[in-house]
Design an enzyme around this catalytic site. Structure first.
Site, short mmCIF file in Angstrom:
data_model
loop_
_atom_site.label_atom_id
_atom_site.label_comp_id
_atom_site.label_asym_id
_atom_site.label_seq_id
_atom_site.Cartn_x
_atom_site.Cartn_y
_atom_site.Cartn_z
CG HIS A 71 -1.72 1.24 1.38
ND1 HIS A 71 -2.96 1.42 0.81
CD2 HIS A 71 -1.47 2.40 2.07
CE1 HIS A 71 -3.43 2.62 1.12
NE2 HIS A 71 -2.54 3.23 1.89
CD GLU A 72 2.06 3.36 3.61
OE1 GLU A 72 2.26 4.47 3.08
OE2 GLU A 72 1.06 3.11 4.30
CG HIS A 97 0.47 6.25 -0.44
ND1 HIS A 97 -0.69 6.83 -0.91
CD2 HIS A 97 0.14 5.66 0.74
CE1 HIS A 97 -1.68 6.59 -0.06
NE2 HIS A 97 -1.20 5.89 0.95
#
Length: 231
Positions: A100-101, A104
């Protein structure tokens, strides 16, 4: 008689508070469940993050930070930070969070519009989040419409930040799940577990947005009380 710290408009916040408590319990329980399930690929969360970043040619350091689920990507310093609970973890949950990071970081690379907007308003929102409610309630106490309106204006920036955060977080999770599936770091049945973790985390952002909107509605109600009084 209305008092800023003890007034009936606090009832407006109760559903949002309840939603926030539920979201926090859900993310903690879901993460705990899938952190006990090791991914069959046999790689740790930070390894997955580093390899996914390299796929995009991103020279982004992956660092360890203290805390539990304090993971984040810092677009200013271009650093991806994983918490103690994720770093060195082989679990489906940890790998999902790390990916998920990475999502980003890829958003940053591609100039994803909602992320750019969120990053650009952060300095203003930081000031607004500290000043909005004190300004409003000082204005409420002294029946100053100007100060109350200024407080509401600042708080509108906070609400805008929460609203633009939703697509940023949803998109990062979508990217993460697709990357994990395409690279095979998680098998199809494991993807379902990672999705459950990221979906639970998404509810915390939804709850924060609902709280901000509820608070804004409350401020407008209180502003109407003052606006309807004769000086």
């Amino acid at each position: 008689m209305f008092y800023p710290m003890f007034d009936p408009t606090f009832l407006i916040l109760i559903p949002a508070v309840a939603l926030g408590m539920w979201a926090q319990m859900r993310v903690q329980s879901t993460y705990a469940r899938y952190s006990a399930v090791w991914a069959r690929k046999g790689v740790t969360a930070e390894m997955v993050a580093e390899r996914l970043l390299s796929m995009f040619g991103l020279r982004v350091p992956v660092e360890r930070v203290p805390g539990n689920l304090s993971d984040h990507y810092d677009p200013r310093s271009k650093v991806l930070r994983l918490s103690d609970s994720v770093w060195g973890n082989y679990s489906i949950a940890a790998i999902g969070v790390a990916a998920h990071e990475v999502g980003h970081a890829v958003q940053d690379l591609e100039g994803y519009s909602p992320l750019r907007i969120r990053n650009s308003i952060v300095p203003v929102v930081n000031i607004g989040s500290m000043a909005a409610l004190p300004l409003f309630f000082i204005g409420f106490l002294f029946r100053s419409g100007v100060m109350m309106d200024l407080g509401i204006l600042f708080f509108l920036g906070v609400v805008g930040f929460h609203l633009v955060t939703l697509p940023v977080e949803f998109d990062a999770s979508r990217r993460a799940l697709r990357l994990l599936a395409d690279t095979g770091y998680l098998a199809p049945d494991e993807i379902r577990g990672a999705k459950a973790v990221l979906d639970a985390a998404a509810w915390t952002y939804v709850a924060a947005t609902v709280m901000a909107l509820s608070q804004l509605f409350r401020l407008f109600l209180l502003r109407g009380v003052i606006g309807g009084r004769d000086d």
